[in-house]
Design a protein around this motif. Sequence first.
Motif, PDB file in Angstrom:
ATOM      1  N   THR A 189      41.886  11.941 -22.183  1.00 50.40           N
ATOM      2  CA  THR A 189      41.389  12.223 -23.523  1.00 50.40           C
ATOM      3  C   THR A 189      41.886  13.588 -23.947  1.00 50.40           C
ATOM      4  OG1 THR A 189      39.375  13.281 -22.734  1.00 50.40           O
ATOM      5  CG2 THR A 189      39.320  10.888 -23.018  1.00 50.40           C
ATOM      6  N   GLU A 190      41.733  13.903 -25.249  1.00 56.04           N
ATOM      7  CA  GLU A 190      42.184  15.202 -25.732  1.00 56.04           C
ATOM      8  C   GLU A 190      41.466  16.336 -25.018  1.00 56.04           C
ATOM      9  OE1 GLU A 190      42.786  15.953 -29.862  1.00 56.04           O
ATOM     10  OE2 GLU A 190      42.967  13.840 -30.308  1.00 56.04           O
ATOM     11  N   SER A 191      40.132  16.205 -24.835  1.00 58.43           N
ATOM     12  CA  SER A 191      39.375  17.261 -24.187  1.00 58.43           C
ATOM     13  C   SER A 191      39.815  17.452 -22.749  1.00 58.43           C
ATOM     14  CB  SER A 191      37.873  16.951 -24.244  1.00 58.43           C
ATOM     15  OG  SER A 191      37.412  16.982 -25.570  1.00 58.43           O
ATOM     16  N   LYS A 251      36.230  17.777 -32.930  1.00 54.03           N
ATOM     17  CA  LYS A 251      36.616  17.230 -31.625  1.00 54.03           C
ATOM     18  C   LYS A 251      38.081  16.821 -31.608  1.00 54.03           C
ATOM     19  CE  LYS A 251      35.115  13.799 -28.207  1.00 54.03           C
ATOM     20  NZ  LYS A 251      34.156  12.684 -27.931  1.00 54.03           N
ATOM     21  N   GLN A 252      38.581  16.335 -32.743  1.00 56.51           N
ATOM     22  CA  GLN A 252      39.981  15.931 -32.836  1.00 56.51           C
ATOM     23  C   GLN A 252      40.923  17.123 -32.684  1.00 56.51           C
ATOM     24  OE1 GLN A 252      40.847  12.664 -32.932  1.00 56.51           O
ATOM     25  NE2 GLN A 252      38.634  12.358 -32.750  1.00 56.51           N
ATOM     26  N   GLU A 253      40.390  18.333 -32.917  1.00 57.52           N
ATOM     27  CA  GLU A 253      41.195  19.556 -32.798  1.00 57.52           C
ATOM     28  C   GLU A 253      40.822  20.353 -31.550  1.00 57.52           C
ATOM     29  OE1 GLU A 253      43.670  20.172 -34.692  1.00 57.52           O
ATOM     30  OE2 GLU A 253      43.314  18.688 -36.268  1.00 57.52           O
ATOM     31  N   ASP A 254      40.118  19.706 -30.612  1.00 59.53           N
ATOM     32  CA  ASP A 254      39.650  20.383 -29.394  1.00 59.53           C
ATOM     33  C   ASP A 254      38.794  21.601 -29.720  1.00 59.53           C
ATOM     34  OD1 ASP A 254      40.712  18.746 -27.274  1.00 59.53           O
ATOM     35  OD2 ASP A 254      42.696  19.467 -27.873  1.00 59.53           O
ATOM     36  N   LYS A 284      32.704  15.603 -35.400  1.00 70.45           N
ATOM     37  CA  LYS A 284      33.711  14.560 -35.160  1.00 70.45           C
ATOM     38  C   LYS A 284      35.118  15.072 -35.479  1.00 70.45           C
ATOM     39  CE  LYS A 284      34.941   9.821 -36.467  1.00 70.45           C
ATOM     40  NZ  LYS A 284      34.553   8.647 -37.298  1.00 70.45           N
ATOM     41  N   ALA A 285      35.241  15.747 -36.617  1.00 68.50           N
ATOM     42  CA  ALA A 285      36.550  16.276 -37.008  1.00 68.50           C
ATOM     43  C   ALA A 285      36.975  17.409 -36.084  1.00 68.50           C
ATOM     44  CB  ALA A 285      36.498  16.768 -38.453  1.00 68.50           C
ATOM     45  N   GLU A 306      37.429  18.848 -43.747  1.00 71.55           N
ATOM     46  CA  GLU A 306      38.814  19.123 -43.363  1.00 71.55           C
ATOM     47  C   GLU A 306      39.138  20.608 -43.532  1.00 71.55           C
ATOM     48  OE1 GLU A 306      43.343  17.974 -44.847  1.00 71.55           O
ATOM     49  OE2 GLU A 306      41.624  16.787 -45.527  1.00 71.55           O
TER      50      GLU A 306
END
Length: 241
Positions: free
Chosen positions: A2-4, A75-78, A72-73, A40
């Motif tokens: 996963t990204e994390s 998390k997509q950017e760590d 949520k947003a 965003e």
Amino acid sequence: MTESTSFFAHGSRWMRADFHLHTRRDKEFKDTGSEKDFVERYISALKQADIRIGVITNHNKFDREEFKALRKAAKQEDIYLMPGVELSVKDGRNGIHTLVVFHEDWIDNRENADHINSFLGLSFAGQTGYNNSNARSNHDLLETLRELDKFEKNYLLIFAHVEDDSGLWGALDGGRITELGRNELFCSRTAAFQKVRTRDKREKVKGWLCDWYPLEVEGSDPKTMDDIGRGEQTFIKVGAF
């Protein structure tokens, strides 16, 4: 991975943390941009400031839907965001601005209950229009801790801008701070003081607290999008979110 997981692929990392963040839902936060792309733009501002860990702490207010969208947003950017509130506690000469950082169980649970707003409802029962920095809760610090404990969920306290009139040091005298420092519940739940600036005041408070003193951390306390990340910085070493 996963990204994390990939973010920590080489082990623990030092990263910037901001423990005092406001959003558009706070009355003092001014944003002339569109509501549609607020999330965003907000996450972009955190990323630009290199903030990887943050706590959303609006004044006496928590918006679960906004927080979940931001989380949520992020998390997509760590970026790891935690739910919180800047609580105006009825104590001392001017009230005390206290950052309450909640474990995710307060909002992510089997019953889908928003326990943060349940707590705020108790803290300001009988009051209206309390989601601003000038409000005062119904309880003093120790009463507030006891009310939080009744929920049987984890949380911690960070005292905001401690040297200001509405900060812990500015609002209380030495006798009261000494009394709090002897309270086991207060010490076990207090994680940090935010925005310590004066060495003499720090040493005086250390003397009042005897053999106990928490961490010192920073937070940008933004009132606009451009304020995110301003001021002094805190870095912590983390091996996993």
